[in-house]
Design a protein around this motif. Structure first.
Motif, PDB file in Angstrom:
ATOM      1  N   SER A 293      41.057  53.892  41.075  1.00 17.98           N
ATOM      2  CA  SER A 293      40.223  52.577  40.726  1.00 17.98           C
ATOM      3  C   SER A 293      40.793  51.406  41.428  1.00 17.98           C
ATOM      4  O   SER A 293      41.506  51.587  42.385  1.00 17.98           O
ATOM      5  CB  SER A 293      40.563  52.101  39.242  1.00 17.98           C
ATOM      6  N   HIS A 333      34.852  52.714  36.112  1.00 19.63           N
ATOM      7  CA  HIS A 333      33.955  51.787  36.148  1.00 19.63           C
ATOM      8  C   HIS A 333      33.037  51.715  37.534  1.00 19.63           C
ATOM      9  O   HIS A 333      33.369  52.648  38.371  1.00 19.63           O
ATOM     10  CB  HIS A 333      34.556  50.351  36.200  1.00 19.63           C
ATOM     11  N   LEU A 335      30.748  49.090  40.206  1.00 23.16           N
ATOM     12  CA  LEU A 335      30.709  47.781  40.749  1.00 23.16           C
ATOM     13  C   LEU A 335      29.692  47.914  41.399  1.00 23.16           C
ATOM     14  O   LEU A 335      29.310  48.306  42.489  1.00 23.16           O
ATOM     15  CB  LEU A 335      31.773  47.393  42.069  1.00 23.16           C
ATOM     16  N   THR A 351      27.557  40.266  41.137  1.00 27.21           N
ATOM     17  CA  THR A 351      28.243  41.618  40.908  1.00 27.21           C
ATOM     18  C   THR A 351      28.191  41.889  39.620  1.00 27.21           C
ATOM     19  O   THR A 351      28.480  40.970  38.687  1.00 27.21           O
ATOM     20  CB  THR A 351      29.720  41.244  41.509  1.00 27.21           C
ATOM     21  N   TRP A 353      29.908  44.804  36.716  1.00 27.96           N
ATOM     22  CA  TRP A 353      30.964  45.760  36.525  1.00 27.96           C
ATOM     23  C   TRP A 353      30.347  46.340  35.238  1.00 27.96           C
ATOM     24  O   TRP A 353      30.222  45.671  34.393  1.00 27.96           O
ATOM     25  CB  TRP A 353      32.316  44.776  36.024  1.00 27.96           C
ATOM     26  N   THR A 371      38.457  43.369  36.870  1.00 29.32           N
ATOM     27  CA  THR A 371      37.545  42.702  37.945  1.00 29.32           C
ATOM     28  C   THR A 371      38.508  41.933  39.008  1.00 29.32           C
ATOM     29  O   THR A 371      37.964  41.414  39.841  1.00 29.32           O
ATOM     30  CB  THR A 371      36.791  41.673  36.910  1.00 29.32           C
ATOM     31  N   TRP A 374      38.391  42.754  43.033  1.00 29.05           N
ATOM     32  CA  TRP A 374      36.867  42.562  43.470  1.00 29.05           C
ATOM     33  C   TRP A 374      36.572  40.908  43.420  1.00 29.05           C
ATOM     34  O   TRP A 374      35.942  40.376  44.295  1.00 29.05           O
ATOM     35  CB  TRP A 374      35.963  43.481  43.005  1.00 29.05           C
TER      36      TRP A 374
END
Ligand code: FES
Ligand SMILES: [Fe+2]
Length: 438
Positions: A293, A333, A335, A351, A353, A371, A374
């Motif tokens: 991740s 997840h 993105l 953005t 998620w 988060t 990013w």
């Protein structure tokens, strides 16, 4: 395009001699300044790129229930994307069929009907006019449905096209990318967070910045797991300082390929960025450290994985679609990024998620942990885009050369210029190849 639309577009852009600049674009170099700073080019981009290409505008997770909607607005255009009572995703122009008022002004919401503020004309989620008070006898409501917009979902990602005849290659692209996306079940995911970041730069600079990792030293947090050798196509061009990282990248990739193959996950790179109207790129790549991740140590940020595959170490699935999206999907997840032009020097980067719909914040994931990398990276990119816009706005700016690792920047610009040439009927006089096929 029709002769009249060619004439219309040409008439709008005489100041910077846009047609000449488009015809003369030199391959392998950044674009001349007017492409990034002029209102004429902004209008051309809205008319010829954003109104004629397939645009990524939302995830299905944002409109999970009947009645849910989002609105997407750029320049004078506004579109409602909604889930109707039968669960279908619909898109309508956000323009009342009575006297044209904008119907919805919120960026998102949930409703049973669309009611115009002006005189209360009321539409169903499917766009049909259901109520119009005090009309003359014989008034036929069926003639006044909202004007529809082409829409299609690809594995839970919603695309619209405002053109009457959208690029037909979306079906081919969907058939290629769906097997990559489907195992991640994005259509059934939920939104963990969505951010809107306004970048002080032209939308093309946002896209160009995303197409290379030459600037990745500016992303120390991301580089914990993201291999900075991305974009280098052969060992000869890799800077010697990145040699050890590249060796690790190759070792980790071979381990990762075994895992992907064991789970029948397609992973080959497919790159058709400037050879079709719906240019795209898809591939799986390894991530460093735990490989799971976008966290500082690479371990999964959400305990409930998106997929049914009980394997957290899946690296990242990445996809780019011209003109306005890219995504990264890890085991835990997704993105998803969309880019919407606001002005010649302002761009919205949205953005989103996504996590498994049953993942619980505070139990399965900590939102800041999920988060953080990013959000930091996005701000760093926004700062870089603003720097580029500032320099390009100076009279001292002249186009500069792309290096080997910036080949996707060239592919994006070539796609863009090729689309403008084709849609405005401009012959090529520069050295860029006109490669995209209809
Ligand atoms: S403009 Fe919408 S009801 Fe009149
Ligand atoms: Fe970046």
């Amino acid at each position: 395009m029709t002769a009249s639309s060619v004439a219309h577009a040409a008439a709008r852009a005489p100041e910077h001699d846009a047609r000449t600049l488009i015809a003369d674009r030199v391959a392998g170099q950044s674009l001349p300044a007017p492409f990034y700073v002029s209102r004429d080019f902004f209008d051309l981009d809205v008319d010829e790129i954003f109104s004629k290409s397939w645009l990524f505008v939302a995830t299905e997770a944002e409109i999970a229930e009947p009645g849910d909607y989002v609105t997407i607005t750029f320049s004078t255009r506004s579109v409602i994307v909604a889930r109707d009572d039968d669960g279908r995703v619909r898109a309508h122009h956000n323009v009342c069929r009575h006297r044209g008022a904008r119907l919805l002004t919120d960026p998102s919401g949930s409703t049973g009907t669309f009611v115009c503020t002006y005189h209360s004309w009321t539409y169903g989620m499917d766009g049909r006019l259901e109520f119009a008070d005090a009309q003359a006898p014989g008034f036929d409501r069926s003639c006044y449905s909202l004007r529809s917009v082409h829409v299609r979902s690809i594995a839970g990602l919603v695309f619209i096209c405002l053109a009457d005849d959208p690029p037909a290659d979306i079906d081919e692209v969907a058939a290629i990318v769906e097997p990559y996306l489907a195992p991640h079940r994005l259509a059934e995911a939920k939104v963990a967070k969505q951010t809107d970041l306004i970048e002080d730069g032209n939308w093309k600079l946002t896209m160009e910045n995303n197409r290379e990792c030459y600037h990745c030293d500016g992303h120390p947090e991301l580089l914990n797991v993201f291999f900075p050798t991305w974009g280098y196509s052969d060992t000869g061009s890799i800077p010697s300082r990145l040699g050890p990282v590249y060796d690790r990248y190759r070792r980790v990739t071979s381990e990762q390929v075994e895992i992907w193959d064991r789970h029948d996950l397609p992973h080959s790179r497919i790159e058709q960025l400037d050879t079709r109207p719906t240019g795209f790129h898809v591939e799986r790549e390894a991530l460093d450290l735990a490989g799971e991740s976008f966290t500082l140590d690479g371990s999964a940020a959400c305990g409930r994985l998106l997929t049914d595959i009980g394997e957290a170490r899946l690296g990242r699935l990445s996809m780019h679609l011209q003109p306005n999206m890219w995504l990264h999907v890890t085991s835990d997840h997704a993105l998803v990024f969309s880019v919407i032009p606001i002005a010649a020097d302002k761009t919205l980067v949205r953005t989103t998620w996504l996590v498994h719909r049953n993942a619980v914040e505070g139990v399965d994931y900590d939102l800041d942990h999920l988060t953080g990398v990013w959000e930091t990276t996005n701000q760093q990119d926004a700062d870089l885009v603003a720097l580029a816009q500032s320099g390009i706005s100076s009279p001292a700016y002249v186009p500069g050369p792309y290096g080997p690792s910036e080949f996707q920047v060239e592919a994006f610009v070539n796609w863009y210029v090729t689309m403008l040439r084709r849609r405005l009927d401009i012959p090529t006089t520069g050295t860029a190849s006109d490669a995209a096929s209809a």
